[in-house]
Design a protein around this motif. Structure first.
Motif, short mmCIF file in Angstrom:
data_model
loop_
_atom_site.label_atom_id
_atom_site.label_comp_id
_atom_site.label_asym_id
_atom_site.label_seq_id
_atom_site.Cartn_x
_atom_site.Cartn_y
_atom_site.Cartn_z
N PRO A 55 -44.47 -122.23 -35.01
CA PRO A 55 -43.11 -122.39 -34.51
C PRO A 55 -42.07 -122.71 -35.58
O PRO A 55 -40.97 -122.17 -35.55
N LEU A 56 -42.39 -123.60 -36.52
CA LEU A 56 -41.41 -123.95 -37.54
C LEU A 56 -41.09 -122.76 -38.43
O LEU A 56 -39.95 -122.60 -38.88
N ALA A 78 -30.88 -114.58 -35.54
CA ALA A 78 -31.01 -116.03 -35.72
C ALA A 78 -31.36 -116.68 -34.40
O ALA A 78 -32.30 -117.49 -34.32
N ALA A 79 -30.64 -116.33 -33.34
CA ALA A 79 -30.90 -116.91 -32.02
C ALA A 79 -32.28 -116.53 -31.51
O ALA A 79 -33.00 -117.37 -30.95
N LEU A 80 -32.67 -115.28 -31.73
CA LEU A 80 -34.00 -114.82 -31.29
C LEU A 80 -35.11 -115.67 -31.90
O LEU A 80 -35.95 -116.22 -31.19
N TYR A 81 -35.11 -115.80 -33.24
CA TYR A 81 -36.22 -116.50 -33.88
C TYR A 81 -36.13 -118.01 -33.72
O TYR A 81 -37.16 -118.68 -33.60
N MET A 82 -34.92 -118.54 -33.67
CA MET A 82 -34.80 -119.98 -33.39
C MET A 82 -35.32 -120.29 -32.00
O MET A 82 -36.08 -121.24 -31.81
N ALA A 83 -34.91 -119.49 -31.01
CA ALA A 83 -35.36 -119.70 -29.64
C ALA A 83 -36.87 -119.55 -29.51
O ALA A 83 -37.53 -120.35 -28.84
N ALA A 84 -37.43 -118.54 -30.18
CA ALA A 84 -38.89 -118.34 -30.13
C ALA A 84 -39.61 -119.53 -30.76
O ALA A 84 -40.61 -120.00 -30.23
N ALA A 87 -39.26 -122.66 -28.48
CA ALA A 87 -40.08 -122.52 -27.27
C ALA A 87 -41.54 -122.85 -27.52
O ALA A 87 -42.24 -123.30 -26.62
N HIS A 88 -42.02 -122.65 -28.75
CA HIS A 88 -43.42 -122.89 -29.05
C HIS A 88 -43.67 -124.26 -29.68
O HIS A 88 -44.81 -124.59 -30.01
N LEU A 89 -42.61 -125.05 -29.85
CA LEU A 89 -42.78 -126.42 -30.34
C LEU A 89 -43.25 -127.33 -29.21
O LEU A 89 -43.01 -127.04 -28.02
N ALA A 90 -43.84 -128.43 -29.58
CA ALA A 90 -44.15 -129.45 -28.59
C ALA A 90 -42.84 -129.92 -27.96
O ALA A 90 -41.83 -130.06 -28.67
#
Length: 146
Positions: A55-56, A78-84, A87-90
């Motif tokens: 995620p990071l 930027a929004a796509l990869y930040m959001a992805a 979403a996968h972070l704790a």
């Protein structure tokens, strides 16, 4: 000394395929802590980790699209990869990263932001899933060397 030592051990672990080490090594390259700053190498290591679902690494790829340093400035990507990444972070870590995405969101139309979020929900890690990111980094590196 601490960052140089971290660089040494992260490099060993990253080369062994450890995705967290790959993501952290990418960040050392982005920041120049313990190693000569090389944003292109930061992207290379972040892509390796991101294709494994780190995620990071995904968030940092988004950050690089947002700042336009290692990758061409592109708010939608930027929004796509930040959001992805977020979403996968704790869940407990998400508020730490959400303000950066909110800042990008303010620079986008509602439709573009919704499209980026939908794409983030569909995006799946896997081999070559971030090939376009590397292509964008190559393009940016070529522009920077002129």
């Amino acid at each position: 000394v601490l960052f140089r030592s971290a660089f040494k051990w992260l490099t060993l672990a990253a080369n062994a395929g450890q995705r967290v080490a790959q993501a952290d090594l990418g960040e050392l390259y982005f920041t120049g802590h313990g190693v000569t700053q090389d944003r292109y190498q930061g992207i290379v290591w972040s892509v390796r980790a991101g294709e494994d679902g780190a995620p990071l690494a995904l968030f940092r790829i988004g950050r690089e699209y947002a700042n336009g340093l290692a990758l061409p400035k592109d708010n939608a990507k930027a929004a796509l990869y930040m959001a992805a990444g977020i979403a996968h972070l704790a869940p407990a870590r998400r508020p730490e990263f959400q303000p950066a995405l909110d800042n990008i969101a303010k620079q986008m139309s509602a439709d573009a932001l919704n499209q980026a979020r939908q794409n983030a929900e569909k995006w799946m890690p896997g081999q070559a899933s971030l090939a376009q990111v590397l292509a964008d980094a190559d393009t940016k590196r070529g522009q920077n060397s002129k």
